[in-house]
Design an enzyme around this catalytic site. Structure first.
Site, short mmCIF file in Angstrom:
data_model
loop_
_atom_site.label_atom_id
_atom_site.label_comp_id
_atom_site.label_asym_id
_atom_site.label_seq_id
_atom_site.Cartn_x
_atom_site.Cartn_y
_atom_site.Cartn_z
N GLU A 1 -10.73 -0.15 -1.69
CA GLU A 1 -10.61 1.01 -0.81
C GLU A 1 -11.36 2.21 -1.39
O GLU A 1 -11.20 2.53 -2.56
CB GLU A 1 -9.13 1.35 -0.61
CG GLU A 1 -8.89 2.15 0.65
CD GLU A 1 -7.42 2.16 1.06
OE1 GLU A 1 -7.03 3.12 1.73
OE2 GLU A 1 -6.67 1.21 0.72
N GLY B 1 -8.50 -1.68 7.06
CA GLY B 1 -9.32 -2.79 6.58
C GLY B 1 -8.95 -4.11 7.24
O GLY B 1 -9.83 -4.92 7.56
N CYS C 1 -5.39 6.32 7.71
CA CYS C 1 -4.89 5.21 6.89
C CYS C 1 -3.90 4.44 7.75
O CYS C 1 -2.87 4.99 8.17
CB CYS C 1 -4.22 5.75 5.63
SG CYS C 1 -3.35 4.47 4.70
N HIS D 1 -15.92 0.78 7.30
CA HIS D 1 -15.62 -0.49 6.62
C HIS D 1 -16.82 -1.41 6.65
O HIS D 1 -17.54 -1.47 7.65
CB HIS D 1 -14.44 -1.21 7.30
CG HIS D 1 -13.13 -0.56 7.09
ND1 HIS D 1 -12.29 -0.89 6.04
CD2 HIS D 1 -12.50 0.43 7.77
CE1 HIS D 1 -11.21 -0.12 6.09
NE2 HIS D 1 -11.32 0.69 7.13
N CYS E 1 -4.65 -2.74 3.08
CA CYS E 1 -5.40 -1.68 3.74
C CYS E 1 -5.32 -1.96 5.23
O CYS E 1 -5.88 -2.96 5.70
CB CYS E 1 -6.85 -1.65 3.25
SG CYS E 1 -7.88 -0.45 4.12
N ASN F 1 0.89 -1.17 0.00
CA ASN F 1 0.00 0.00 0.00
C ASN F 1 0.93 1.22 0.00
O ASN F 1 1.63 1.46 0.98
CB ASN F 1 -0.85 -0.07 1.26
CG ASN F 1 -1.90 1.01 1.40
OD1 ASN F 1 -2.49 1.15 2.46
ND2 ASN F 1 -2.16 1.78 0.36
#
Length: 276
Positions: free
Chosen positions: A212, A224, A74, A162, A221, A14
């Protein structure tokens, strides 16, 4: 904008363009953020990150997605920014504030960082959802009404929203892209949503793919992965600690029973430096 130094980093693939804005403000327009994130004409990244001064923490982390929109936080970027701040200050622990709330990052080995992501937000108003539902299994499905392909996902906020579907196998790219793009802007989620597809391989292992919000299919993620562990544990599918394998690597996630906080440990990598 031009002439700004940056560091290109990634956490489990990522990837981020990170700009130091501690002493000089950095305020790109959404068009400029999109241009920087563009993989063909710009530097190419999932998210653009600015490290800004904070009155209450070591720094404030601002996040723009590849589509130019700002988001609350994030998880993988928190590890990267935490590592940069710890390296710069010769420390083993830093506090980073975000629009999703403050986070503590700690060293967990060479180029490994543990981030305390705080307690998951589990009430329907905190995700947020457009109507009241039990977030352990919300009323949402993919596919025909009488024979849905996926249904009754869990919903969790880790500072950003989420939804986590539980899958029988690891879904292919086109399925993740099709279902993810459909659900990202579903009216049930007034602020949009990150869409996870979790395949439980064992009580301590989850294989996860994520669409995402504002960035699309990503290698990893972090929020996530945290949301997937919480959603799986709430359904009794896993224990409160598991390895979450994402496309770009593995993250260790623990939902601590004593504090209620979710801890995420994983790698950080510096790819290159440059100037915008």
């Amino acid at each position: 904008m031009s002439g700004r130094p940056f560091v290109k980093m990634n956490g489990c693939g990522n990837d981020f363009v990170v700009v130091d804005a501690l002493s000089r403000p950095f305020a790109p327009t959404s068009h400029e953020a999109r241009a920087i994130a563009d993989r063909s004409a710009g530097q190419g990244c999932d998210q653009l990150i600015a490290i800004e001064p904070s009155p209450t923490a070591d720094a404030f982390m601002r996040v723009w997605n590849a589509d130019g929109g700002t988001v609350e936080t994030c998880g993988n970027a928190l590890r990267c920014v935490g590592w940069m701040l710890m390296e710069a200050g010769g420390r083993d622990r830093v506090t980073i504030d975000t629009l999703g709330g403050p986070t503590v990052a700690k060293r967990a080995g060479a180029h490994r960082v543990t981030v305390d992501m705080g307690a998951p937000r589990l009430d329907w108003t905190e995700i947020p959802l457009a109507e009241e539902m039990d977030t352990r299994g919300i009323e949402l499905q993919v596919g025909p009404i009488d024979a849905p392909v996926l249904h009754t996902p869990g919903a969790v906020s880790m500072g950003n929203p989420h939804v986590v579907f539980f899958t029988e196998s690891v879904p292919a790219d086109d399925f993740v892209q099709g279902a993810g793009s459909l659900i990202e802007n579903h009216p049930l989620f007034p602020e949009g949503v990150n869409v996870g597809f979790a395949h439980v391989e064992a009580r301590d292992r989850i294989r996860l793919r994520v669409w995402e919000r504002g960035a699309g299919l990503t290698q990893a993620c972090g929020t996530g992965a945290c949301a997937a562990l919480v959603a799986c544990a709430r359904r009794g599918l896993t224990d409160r600690a598991a390895t979450v394998a994402v496309d770009g690597g593995e993250l260790e996630i623990v939902w601590d029973e004593a504090t209620g906080h979710v801890l995420m440990t994983g790698p950080v990598e510096v790819e290159r430096t440059g100037v915008l």
